[in-house]
Design a protein around this motif. Structure first.
Motif, PDB file in Angstrom:
ATOM      1  N   TYR A   9       0.831  -1.202   0.000  1.00 51.72           N
ATOM      2  CA  TYR A   9       0.000   0.000   0.000  1.00 51.72           C
ATOM      3  C   TYR A   9       0.868   1.256   0.000  1.00 51.72           C
ATOM      4  O   TYR A   9       0.467   2.294  -0.491  1.00 51.72           O
ATOM      5  CB  TYR A   9      -0.960   0.006   1.202  1.00 51.72           C
TER       6      TYR A   9
ATOM      7  N   THR B  83       4.172   1.175  -1.240  1.00 52.26           N
ATOM      8  CA  THR B  83       5.016   1.203  -2.436  1.00 52.26           C
ATOM      9  C   THR B  83       4.210   1.359  -3.727  1.00 52.26           C
ATOM     10  O   THR B  83       4.772   1.664  -4.767  1.00 52.26           O
ATOM     11  CB  THR B  83       5.879  -0.077  -2.534  1.00 52.26           C
ATOM     12  N   ALA B  84       2.888   1.143  -3.664  1.00 51.87           N
ATOM     13  CA  ALA B  84       2.086   1.303  -4.885  1.00 51.87           C
ATOM     14  C   ALA B  84       1.789   2.773  -5.155  1.00 51.87           C
ATOM     15  O   ALA B  84       1.665   3.185  -6.303  1.00 51.87           O
ATOM     16  CB  ALA B  84       0.777   0.525  -4.770  1.00 51.87           C
TER      17      ALA B  84
ATOM     18  N   GLN C  37       6.003   6.166  -2.431  1.00 49.02           N
ATOM     19  CA  GLN C  37       7.117   5.336  -2.880  1.00 49.02           C
ATOM     20  C   GLN C  37       8.355   6.203  -3.148  1.00 49.02           C
ATOM     21  O   GLN C  37       9.471   5.858  -2.767  1.00 49.02           O
ATOM     22  CB  GLN C  37       6.733   4.597  -4.161  1.00 49.02           C
ATOM     23  N   ARG C  38       8.135   7.344  -3.791  1.00 50.50           N
ATOM     24  CA  ARG C  38       9.259   8.214  -4.140  1.00 50.50           C
ATOM     25  C   ARG C  38       9.950   8.727  -2.866  1.00 50.50           C
ATOM     26  O   ARG C  38      11.170   8.674  -2.748  1.00 50.50           O
ATOM     27  CB  ARG C  38       8.749   9.385  -4.977  1.00 50.50           C
TER      28      ARG C  38
ATOM     29  N   SER D   7       2.534  -4.207 -15.838  1.00 44.72           N
ATOM     30  CA  SER D   7       1.559  -3.222 -16.275  1.00 44.72           C
ATOM     31  C   SER D   7       0.389  -3.922 -16.971  1.00 44.72           C
ATOM     32  O   SER D   7      -0.783  -3.619 -16.736  1.00 44.72           O
ATOM     33  CB  SER D   7       2.244  -2.217 -17.208  1.00 44.72           C
TER      34      SER D   7
ATOM     35  N   LEU E 131      -1.610  -5.753 -14.396  1.00 42.35           N
ATOM     36  CA  LEU E 131      -2.430  -4.807 -13.638  1.00 42.35           C
ATOM     37  C   LEU E 131      -3.665  -4.406 -14.452  1.00 42.35           C
ATOM     38  O   LEU E 131      -4.782  -4.383 -13.931  1.00 42.35           O
ATOM     39  CB  LEU E 131      -1.591  -3.574 -13.284  1.00 42.35           C
TER      40      LEU E 131
ATOM     41  N   ALA F 152      -8.625  -0.775  -1.374  1.00 39.70           N
ATOM     42  CA  ALA F 152      -7.444  -1.197  -2.143  1.00 39.70           C
ATOM     43  C   ALA F 152      -7.069  -0.162  -3.195  1.00 39.70           C
ATOM     44  O   ALA F 152      -5.910  -0.059  -3.597  1.00 39.70           O
ATOM     45  CB  ALA F 152      -7.720  -2.537  -2.810  1.00 39.70           C
ATOM     46  N   CYS F 153      -8.056   0.600  -3.635  1.00 37.77           N
ATOM     47  CA  CYS F 153      -7.787   1.557  -4.708  1.00 37.77           C
ATOM     48  C   CYS F 153      -7.219   2.882  -4.200  1.00 37.77           C
ATOM     49  O   CYS F 153      -6.810   3.712  -5.019  1.00 37.77           O
ATOM     50  CB  CYS F 153      -9.058   1.815  -5.510  1.00 37.77           C
TER      51      CYS F 153
ATOM     52  N   PRO G 206      -4.352   3.707  -2.802  1.00 36.02           N
ATOM     53  CA  PRO G 206      -3.012   4.069  -3.320  1.00 36.02           C
ATOM     54  C   PRO G 206      -2.961   4.108  -4.846  1.00 36.02           C
ATOM     55  O   PRO G 206      -1.943   4.500  -5.398  1.00 36.02           O
ATOM     56  CB  PRO G 206      -2.112   2.955  -2.783  1.00 36.02           C
ATOM     57  N   LEU G 207      -4.032   3.705  -5.508  1.00 35.40           N
ATOM     58  CA  LEU G 207      -3.985   3.586  -6.974  1.00 35.40           C
ATOM     59  C   LEU G 207      -4.742   4.689  -7.704  1.00 35.40           C
ATOM     60  O   LEU G 207      -4.829   4.668  -8.925  1.00 35.40           O
ATOM     61  CB  LEU G 207      -4.561   2.229  -7.415  1.00 35.40           C
TER      62      LEU G 207
ATOM     63  N   HIS H 216      -3.059   6.179 -10.579  1.00 33.43           N
ATOM     64  CA  HIS H 216      -2.406   5.251 -11.507  1.00 33.43           C
ATOM     65  C   HIS H 216      -3.236   5.141 -12.783  1.00 33.43           C
ATOM     66  O   HIS H 216      -4.377   4.693 -12.724  1.00 33.43           O
ATOM     67  CB  HIS H 216      -2.275   3.878 -10.840  1.00 33.43           C
TER      68      HIS H 216
ATOM     69  N   ASP I 134      -3.334   3.068 -15.167  1.00 28.32           N
ATOM     70  CA  ASP I 134      -3.841   1.722 -15.459  1.00 28.32           C
ATOM     71  C   ASP I 134      -5.069   1.371 -14.621  1.00 28.32           C
ATOM     72  O   ASP I 134      -5.844   0.496 -14.991  1.00 28.32           O
ATOM     73  CB  ASP I 134      -2.754   0.666 -15.196  1.00 28.32           C
TER      74      ASP I 134
ATOM     75  N   LEU J 157     -11.194   1.086 -13.072  1.00 26.34           N
ATOM     76  CA  LEU J 157     -11.748   0.573 -11.820  1.00 26.34           C
ATOM     77  C   LEU J 157     -12.183   1.724 -10.917  1.00 26.34           C
ATOM     78  O   LEU J 157     -13.251   1.673 -10.294  1.00 26.34           O
ATOM     79  CB  LEU J 157     -10.705  -0.306 -11.114  1.00 26.34           C
TER      80      LEU J 157
ATOM     81  N   LYS K  96      -4.452  15.291 -10.980  1.00 29.20           N
ATOM     82  CA  LYS K  96      -3.737  14.030 -11.179  1.00 29.20           C
ATOM     83  C   LYS K  96      -4.708  12.887 -11.493  1.00 29.20           C
ATOM     84  O   LYS K  96      -4.300  11.747 -11.637  1.00 29.20           O
ATOM     85  CB  LYS K  96      -2.964  13.656  -9.898  1.00 29.20           C
TER      86      LYS K  96
END
Lengths: 565, 345
Positions: A77, A79-80, A85-86, A144, A147, A181-182, A184-185, A188, A190, A194, A226
């Motif tokens: 969660y 690192t995604a 992550q940065r 990718s 995913l 779950a989404c 951190p995404l 993203h 990709d 969802l 974003k």
């Protein structure tokens, strides 16, 4: 260097230990709940680590740091999410020594090598590893692609649940878990389908099926530009999260109030890109809420030109979006303006461009007559009971608010004032005065009308002349500096500057002399840009108007435009 | 082509060296150049791997290089065509795993591939740099989404999670991509063998195979790939036995319903299992003579699952025939088929 507070360190260390690899739902929920504060802590940690001269020093002053960062690297969660992550990797990077000087630093380097190995590869002897290895594409592509497929699969599941019958088990728990779950995404690309599917899922049962953190993350990502979801997904978010909608409106308002320099030239673009006009045209209640925010802003900063320009442009964009829709999908306009006097809707919501210019005066007379009736009632009541009743006051406010929304007609009146005779000017001056001074605070209406007329007379004399003698400028200067009617007089002045027959060079000269004060220039810039918005819309445009407007804008310059009052 | 092969050979040598103590002589520039060559290898792979005749040449080159390297560097692990496709990543992992990799090399890896500014976009002139931040992000995202159950309302089934399903799908796509071009069958089979081998045993891989085979709304390309997968299973009886052994009885029944070819193979396995059982007269139970066989109870479970599926009639008919062949006794303990039928009824 500021030391990290002890209680924070132990709080976050405790979290990192408890979270582990985020395998249970409660831990996942807790991780998403703390995402934002974790990022600020990592930021703080990074600022502490960066100036340190060596890893030895870092380890000495922050003995927890290795274990803390190492644990976080195992939490997907963390690192995604791109940003966390940065930050995490930057912190880890700070602990790597290019020239280790002792055993501690060498051990730290070894540890980081292993950490990177873990982060970038799968354990050998697992199916994931085997499939990745023999996928025939580079790992980044493989993951990718994987995913995207997972997202497609879950999108289908989430959308399928939409038709779940009420007799079946409520699927909200599953949806809630997916939304967690989404978190951190959300940014993203990709995962966009969802995220969209989750947002578009109507709340079919009483329990709220999307996690608050998810709503919050989507909302924040949108404000940071974003988010990559479809427009209707975002609108769905606004439909079921009032706070997200309010934040979007406030963010637009703030961008207009704070960053005038750039927003100014692109006000219409900013408003359109906010998607709020489009959402408003599709969902009446969104329009009502947006306007409630505007109403409150206007009450607080009544004379702010930026807010007025925003409301005018927003309403214009809203009407444009509405016209673009299929007529059968449209609610009647009445529904969008429930508080405004209904007889005002037709004349005001008709754009000036839809009325032939010869008929403007007549159209404006009609508008003015309606306003005068409303105000007449107010004044009569006032005499009777010495004080306005709240209901009456509200009615006048709503009428005025509609006039602000449809500010183009006020501009049209100001434009006509440049060319009309004394008799015809009366109702137009009335409209302009009411627009700038809606309240009758201290019974000043009459006085303000006199000021307006006086200013108008001066300007009529001032503008046909080629060179303006200083004695003719001073009354205008005086009027402008009186705090009573600055905006009104500026409004008139700029219209004369653009629409009068006086040469542009003399006009520029006058304007530069009169608008010497920076605050005044800023106001003028806003007004010009607000006028420009209407002029851009009109097809039958006087070819000389646009260059004049631009010359004027240049002469008072957007460079001076920051910070409007 | 000769030049290509020569370059390929040298790059593979680089890859081998990166695992040895020679790497301590490298600096950031050496590593940089090595990564550029690795990117070149990936390019060669993409360009030629599905062309059988060129592939043969590449494989020969790999074989020779491996031989040479094994002689020169004891303990060298032979490299395969798959290694070629991910050459930069292999090199990265070799460098990260090698304790002798100079610190400056790791440091430059960190700076170049991990700490991209902004969103990890590829920068101009840095195409050979890997976007490790993007990789870590995608990999973590897959981990997060991979564990979702796909059919929460149905029976809990550990194999029915997003990850397994998508792995099945990816496997089919991989098979299909090679199938499209002629002359790739044995390469395709070798690929499946390699996946099986690298999976560290059948375990979870049998779930992936099942997911592949049970993939619904199959387009014709999927069907062809599924068929290929079944043929591959059929080609190795030991493997088939292990697959049936490691799958749940429900999965076996589902596969039998969807694939007549599998049904036949499955029946064959069941028959073999059944006929290997021996009756212990003293204890009055069927026992398995060796560890590789299954117990009578397991066998009953397998048949029970078929019995409660649309294949019930067929199963019954088959069992009755087998029972007749063994004398058609109704007494327990004489024929395993009789006893199975008694259990099922």
């Amino acid at each position: 260097m500021t030391a990290l507070p002890e209680h924070q360190v132990s709080f976050w260390m405790d979290k990192a230990v408890k979270w582990g690899q985020a395998t249970s739902h409660s831990v996942q929920l807790d991780t998403t709940r703390h995402m934002d504060s974790l990022k600020s802590f990592l930021q703080q940690l990074l600022r502490t680590l960066q100036p340190m001269s060596s890893t030895t020093e870092a380890m000495k002053s922050l003995p927890f740091v290795g274990q803390f960062l190492g644990r976080l690297c195992w939490n997907p969660y963390v690192t995604a999410d791109g940003e966390s992550q940065r930050l995490l990797l930057q912190c880890v990077g700070c602990l790597y020594s290019a020239e280790p000087k002792n055993a501690v630093e060498r051990r730290a380097n070894d540890w980081i090598r292993n950490l990177l190995c873990h982060l970038t590869s799968e354990e050998e002897g697992s199916v994931v590893h085997a499939l990745e290895k023999h996928s025939g594409s580079i790992p980044q592509q493989y993951y990718s692609e994987t995913l995207k497929k997972m997202v497609a699969l879950l999108t289908e599941e989430v959308s399928k649940n939409r038709i779940t019958k009420s007799s079946e088990r409520c699927s909200c728990d599953d949806i809630h878990a997916v939304s967690v779950a989404c978190v951190p995404l959300v940014t993203h690309p990709d995962a966009a389908p969802l995220i969209g599917a989750l947002l578009k899922r109507p709340g079919s049962c009483s329990c709220s099926h999307l996690s608050e953190e998810f709503i919050e993350a989507v909302s924040a990502a949108w404000l940071r530009r974003k988010l990559v979801v479809e427009d209707d997904a975002l609108m769905a978010l606004w439909c079921h999260s009032l706070s997200s909608l309010e934040r979007a409106v406030l963010s637009l308002l703030e961008s207009v109030l704070s960053d005038q320099g750039s927003v100014l030239q692109t006000l219409e673009k900013a408003v359109t890109e906010s998607l709020l006009p489009k959402a408003s045209a599709l969902h009446c209640h969104i329009f009502l809420i947006v306007n409630d925010v505007f109403r409150n802003a206007l009450r607080a900063i009544e004379e702010n030109l930026a807010v007025r320009a925003l409301i005018k442009v927003f309403t214009g964009c809203f009407l444009k979006s509405r016209t673009a829709q299929k007529p059968q999908e449209n609610l009647p306009l009445r529904a969008f303006f429930p508080h405004a006097p209904q007889n005002l809707l037709t004349p005001l919501l008709t754009a000036p461009s839809e009325v032939p210019k010869q008929a403007w005066l007549k159209h404006l007379h009609w508008i003015v007559k309606l306003f005068q009736e409303i105000l007449c009632e107010r004044n009569e009541r006032e005499e009777e009971v010495k004080e306005e009743s709240p209901r009456r006051r509200r009615a006048v406010f709503e009428a005025w608010f509609l006039l602000v929304q449809c500010g183009h007609w006020v501009d049209a009146a100001a434009e006509l004032l440049v060319s009309v005779g004394s008799e015809e000017s009366e109702p137009l001056l009335f409209l302009l005065t009411f627009y700038h001074h809606p309240t009758n605070r201290g019974h000043q209406s009459a006085q303000q009308t006199i000021v307006a007329r006086e200013a108008w007379s001066h300007l009529r004399i001032l503008f046909p002349t080629h060179t303006a003698p200083p004695e003719q400028l001073s009354p205008v200067n005086e009027l402008l500096s009186s705090t009573l009617s600055t905006n009104l007089i500026l409004h008139l002045l700029l219209n004369f500057a653009i629409f009068s027959q006086a040469s542009i060079s003399s006009v520029t000269e006058v304007i530069q002399k009169v608008l010497s004060e920076a605050g005044m220039r800023r106001r003028a810039v806003w007004m010009l840009s607000s006028m420009q918005h209407r002029l851009n819309r009109e097809d039958s445009l006087d070819a000389r108007v646009h260059p004049r407007l631009r010359t004027l804008q240049d002469s008072i310059g957007p460079a001076h435009a920051a910070g409007c009052t | 082509m000769e030049a290509v092969l020569e370059n390929l050979g040298s790059t593979l040598e680089l890859l081998a060296v990166s695992q040895m103590d020679f790497v301590s002589k490298w600096d950031a520039q050496t590593a940089d150049r090595a990564f550029q060559w690795a990117a070149y290898c990936e390019h060669v792979y993409t360009r030629f791997h599905s062309n059988p005749s060129v592939r043969a040449v590449l494989e020969e080159c790999l074989r020779l290089t491996n031989e040479r390297l094994c002689e020169a560097l004891p303990g060298h692990r032979p490299l395969s065509l798959s290694d070629l496709s991910q050459c930069r990543h292999r090199l990265l992992i070799c460098l990260l795993r090698n304790p002798l990799t100079p610190y400056s090399v790791i440091k430059s890896l960190f700076d170049k591939s991990l700490l991209f500014e902004g969103d990890g976009d590829m920068k101009q002139g840095r195409e050979t740099d890997m976007d490790l931040a993007g990789l870590i992000g995608c990999k973590s995202a897959c981990k997060i989404l991979g564990s979702f159950p796909l059919n929460p309302k149905g029976t809990p089934d550990s194999a029915a999670v997003t990850q397994t399903h998508v792995q099945g799908l990816m496997l089919l796509q991989r098979i299909h991509a090679l199938q499209r071009l002629p002359g790739n069958d044995s390469y395709n089979k070798a690929l499946l063998d390699a996946v099986l081998q690298d999976s560290g045993g059948l375990g979870h891989f049998s779930d992936v195979i099942t997911a592949s085979l049970l993939m619904k709304d199959s387009s014709s390309e999927h069907t062809a790939a599924q068929d290929f997968l079944l043929d591959w299973l059929q080609g190795d009886e030991g493997l088939l036995h292990s697959v049936c052994h490691s799958l749940s009885v429900e999965q076996c029944a589902k596969l039998s319903q969807q694939w007549p070819k599998f049904r036949l193979l499955y029946w064959g396995i069941l028959k073999k299992w059944a006929s290997s059982l021996e009756y212990d007269v003293a204890a009055g139970v069927w026992i398995q003579p060796c560890d590789s066989a299954v117990s009578f109870k397991t066998l009953v479970d397998h048949f029970m699952s078929l019995w409660s599926s649309p294949l019930k009639e067929e199963t019954k008919k088959e069992l009755v025939v087998l029972k007749k062949e063994e004398g058609d006794f109704d007494v327990q303990g004489l024929s395993v088929w009789t006893d199975l039928l008694i259990q099922l009824k």
